[in-house]
Design a protein around this motif. Sequence first.
Motif, PDB file in Angstrom:
ATOM      1  N   LEU A 190       1.207  -1.290   0.108  1.00 54.34           N
ATOM      2  CA  LEU A 190       0.067  -0.092   0.062  1.00 54.34           C
ATOM      3  C   LEU A 190       0.873   1.162   0.049  1.00 54.34           C
ATOM      4  O   LEU A 190       0.744   2.420  -0.724  1.00 54.34           O
ATOM      5  N   VAL A 191       1.864   1.278   0.687  1.00 54.16           N
ATOM      6  CA  VAL A 191       2.885   2.382   0.883  1.00 54.16           C
ATOM      7  C   VAL A 191       3.498   2.476  -0.619  1.00 54.16           C
ATOM      8  O   VAL A 191       3.469   3.756  -1.132  1.00 54.16           O
ATOM      9  N   ASP A 192       3.938   1.575  -1.119  1.00 51.68           N
ATOM     10  CA  ASP A 192       4.468   1.596  -2.483  1.00 51.68           C
ATOM     11  C   ASP A 192       3.548   2.130  -3.465  1.00 51.68           C
ATOM     12  O   ASP A 192       3.870   2.899  -4.429  1.00 51.68           O
ATOM     13  N   ALA A 193       2.068   2.033  -3.342  1.00 50.48           N
ATOM     14  CA  ALA A 193       1.110   2.502  -4.447  1.00 50.48           C
ATOM     15  C   ALA A 193       1.012   3.964  -4.280  1.00 50.48           C
ATOM     16  O   ALA A 193       0.796   4.628  -5.166  1.00 50.48           O
ATOM     17  N   VAL A 194       0.860   4.252  -2.893  1.00 52.87           N
ATOM     18  CA  VAL A 194       1.046   5.770  -2.733  1.00 52.87           C
ATOM     19  C   VAL A 194       2.186   6.522  -3.056  1.00 52.87           C
ATOM     20  O   VAL A 194       2.253   7.446  -3.602  1.00 52.87           O
ATOM     21  N   ARG A 195       3.405   5.966  -2.947  1.00 56.69           N
ATOM     22  CA  ARG A 195       4.544   6.467  -3.187  1.00 56.69           C
ATOM     23  C   ARG A 195       4.489   6.473  -5.024  1.00 56.69           C
ATOM     24  O   ARG A 195       5.023   7.760  -5.495  1.00 56.69           O
ATOM     25  N   ALA A 196       4.184   5.636  -5.575  1.00 52.67           N
ATOM     26  CA  ALA A 196       3.952   5.642  -7.157  1.00 52.67           C
ATOM     27  C   ALA A 196       3.117   6.809  -7.585  1.00 52.67           C
ATOM     28  O   ALA A 196       3.272   7.503  -8.444  1.00 52.67           O
ATOM     29  N   MET A 246       6.695  12.275   0.420  1.00 53.37           N
ATOM     30  CA  MET A 246       5.633  11.650   0.855  1.00 53.37           C
ATOM     31  C   MET A 246       5.813  11.742   2.410  1.00 53.37           C
ATOM     32  O   MET A 246       7.024  11.426   2.947  1.00 53.37           O
ATOM     33  N   VAL A 247       4.677  12.140   3.079  1.00 49.29           N
ATOM     34  CA  VAL A 247       4.914  12.639   4.485  1.00 49.29           C
ATOM     35  C   VAL A 247       3.611  11.733   5.129  1.00 49.29           C
ATOM     36  O   VAL A 247       2.548  11.505   4.657  1.00 49.29           O
ATOM     37  N   THR A 248       3.774  11.482   6.555  1.00 52.44           N
ATOM     38  CA  THR A 248       2.712  10.957   7.198  1.00 52.44           C
ATOM     39  C   THR A 248       2.900  11.236   8.643  1.00 52.44           C
ATOM     40  O   THR A 248       3.775  11.681   9.107  1.00 52.44           O
ATOM     41  N   GLU A 249       1.883  10.946   9.397  1.00 50.49           N
ATOM     42  CA  GLU A 249       2.028  10.943  10.756  1.00 50.49           C
ATOM     43  C   GLU A 249       1.672   9.916  11.631  1.00 50.49           C
ATOM     44  O   GLU A 249       0.904   9.048  11.081  1.00 50.49           O
ATOM     45  N   VAL A 250       2.265   9.726  12.938  1.00 48.95           N
ATOM     46  CA  VAL A 250       2.096   8.435  13.643  1.00 48.95           C
ATOM     47  C   VAL A 250       1.918   8.916  14.788  1.00 48.95           C
ATOM     48  O   VAL A 250       2.525   9.673  15.590  1.00 48.95           O
ATOM     49  N   TRP A 251       0.966   8.454  15.785  1.00 49.19           N
ATOM     50  CA  TRP A 251       0.780   8.628  17.107  1.00 49.19           C
ATOM     51  C   TRP A 251       1.803   8.129  18.080  1.00 49.19           C
ATOM     52  O   TRP A 251       2.459   7.035  17.585  1.00 49.19           O
ATOM     53  N   ASP A 252       2.215   8.866  18.978  1.00 49.53           N
ATOM     54  CA  ASP A 252       3.508   8.534  19.589  1.00 49.53           C
ATOM     55  C   ASP A 252       3.127   7.078  20.303  1.00 49.53           C
ATOM     56  O   ASP A 252       4.366   6.103  20.605  1.00 49.53           O
ATOM     57  N   PHE A 253       2.211   6.634  20.774  1.00 50.90           N
ATOM     58  CA  PHE A 253       1.875   5.408  21.337  1.00 50.90           C
ATOM     59  C   PHE A 253       1.941   4.173  20.402  1.00 50.90           C
ATOM     60  O   PHE A 253       2.174   3.334  20.954  1.00 50.90           O
ATOM     61  N   ALA A 274      10.911   1.314   8.814  1.00 51.57           N
ATOM     62  CA  ALA A 274      11.379   0.249   7.839  1.00 51.57           C
ATOM     63  C   ALA A 274      11.283   0.574   6.447  1.00 51.57           C
ATOM     64  O   ALA A 274      11.780   0.063   5.285  1.00 51.57           O
ATOM     65  N   ALA A 275      10.213   1.077   6.124  1.00 55.67           N
ATOM     66  CA  ALA A 275       9.777   1.598   4.668  1.00 55.67           C
ATOM     67  C   ALA A 275      10.611   2.920   4.271  1.00 55.67           C
ATOM     68  O   ALA A 275      10.354   3.307   3.273  1.00 55.67           O
ATOM     69  N   GLY A 276      11.343   3.370   4.973  1.00 56.72           N
ATOM     70  CA  GLY A 276      12.332   4.515   4.560  1.00 56.72           C
ATOM     71  C   GLY A 276      11.853   5.803   5.085  1.00 56.72           C
ATOM     72  O   GLY A 276      12.380   6.867   4.705  1.00 56.72           O
ATOM     73  N   PHE A 277      10.843   6.057   5.777  1.00 56.63           N
ATOM     74  CA  PHE A 277      10.319   7.322   6.613  1.00 56.63           C
ATOM     75  C   PHE A 277      11.424   7.704   7.565  1.00 56.63           C
ATOM     76  O   PHE A 277      11.999   6.916   8.403  1.00 56.63           O
ATOM     77  N   ALA A 278      11.741   8.965   7.632  1.00 53.40           N
ATOM     78  CA  ALA A 278      12.520   9.608   8.854  1.00 53.40           C
ATOM     79  C   ALA A 278      11.743  10.570   9.306  1.00 53.40           C
ATOM     80  O   ALA A 278      10.966  11.215   8.681  1.00 53.40           O
ATOM     81  N   PRO A 279      12.340  10.893  10.876  1.00 60.98           N
ATOM     82  CA  PRO A 279      11.521  11.989  11.522  1.00 60.98           C
ATOM     83  C   PRO A 279      11.496  13.212  10.709  1.00 60.98           C
ATOM     84  O   PRO A 279      12.560  13.408  10.180  1.00 60.98           O
ATOM     85  N   MET A 280      10.517  14.051  10.930  1.00 59.72           N
ATOM     86  CA  MET A 280      10.644  15.303  10.259  1.00 59.72           C
ATOM     87  C   MET A 280      10.399  16.367  11.185  1.00 59.72           C
ATOM     88  O   MET A 280      10.973  17.461  11.109  1.00 59.72           O
ATOM     89  N   ARG A 281       9.219  16.232  12.159  1.00 58.13           N
ATOM     90  CA  ARG A 281       9.075  17.145  13.289  1.00 58.13           C
ATOM     91  C   ARG A 281       8.567  16.646  14.250  1.00 58.13           C
ATOM     92  O   ARG A 281       8.003  15.289  14.264  1.00 58.13           O
ATOM     93  N   HIS A 282       8.444  17.157  15.421  1.00 54.01           N
ATOM     94  CA  HIS A 282       7.656  16.538  16.504  1.00 54.01           C
ATOM     95  C   HIS A 282       6.402  17.294  16.973  1.00 54.01           C
ATOM     96  O   HIS A 282       6.895  18.460  17.319  1.00 54.01           O
ATOM     97  N   GLY A 283       5.498  16.766  17.255  1.00 53.17           N
ATOM     98  CA  GLY A 283       4.136  17.304  17.956  1.00 53.17           C
ATOM     99  C   GLY A 283       4.124  17.247  19.415  1.00 53.17           C
ATOM    100  O   GLY A 283       4.389  16.115  19.601  1.00 53.17           O
ATOM    101  N   LEU A 284       3.866  18.005  19.997  1.00 54.61           N
ATOM    102  CA  LEU A 284       3.954  18.242  21.749  1.00 54.61           C
ATOM    103  C   LEU A 284       2.279  18.335  22.059  1.00 54.61           C
ATOM    104  O   LEU A 284       1.815  19.363  21.339  1.00 54.61           O
TER     105      LEU A 284
END
Length: 165
Positions: free
Chosen positions: A118-124, A134-141, A151-161
């Motif tokens: 699915l990530v590959d489809a979005v990337r394409a 391509m960006v996404t967000e993940v809840w800290d928990f 593992a899919a190649g994303f790296a931290p971009m900023r931190h929400g507090l």
Amino acid sequence: MTSPRSAPSIEIRPASPGDAALLAELNGYVHSVHALNRPDVFRAEPAHDELVPIFEAHLAREDLRAFIAQSSGRPVGYALAIVVDRPGDALMRPRTFIVLEHLAVASAAVRTGVGAALVDAVRAAGRAMGCSRMVTEVWDFNKEALAFYEAAGFAPMRHGLEQSL
């Protein structure tokens, strides 16, 4: 690290307006994790008939790209992404990027390659639309999701507090 479970071939197809009810159903896989960990934000069990119009509205958007993953002919996940075209200004350069808004995979299909497909489809789709990122967000928990995205190649971009008041 555990090895991936083997799975039948994974097929990714674009979602159509008629898939709103299916997306509402598949959303339960990820929503339950969010509701369990952040009941202050997420309703425990949103009604299916309330979710369908939300997904119908998503699927009607011109800037949205939606994909459904199928394994052995059965739907096992989906991804929704929005293409964002930002003009430049005095502070920022112009840029076009794709935001992965939703990613849900059935519990039985986790670690079988569905999420990666699915990530590959979005990337394409993003590349085809001229996106540079391509960006996404993940809840800290959600440590499992964070590990998946890294593992899919994303790296931290900023931190929400946040802070309770």
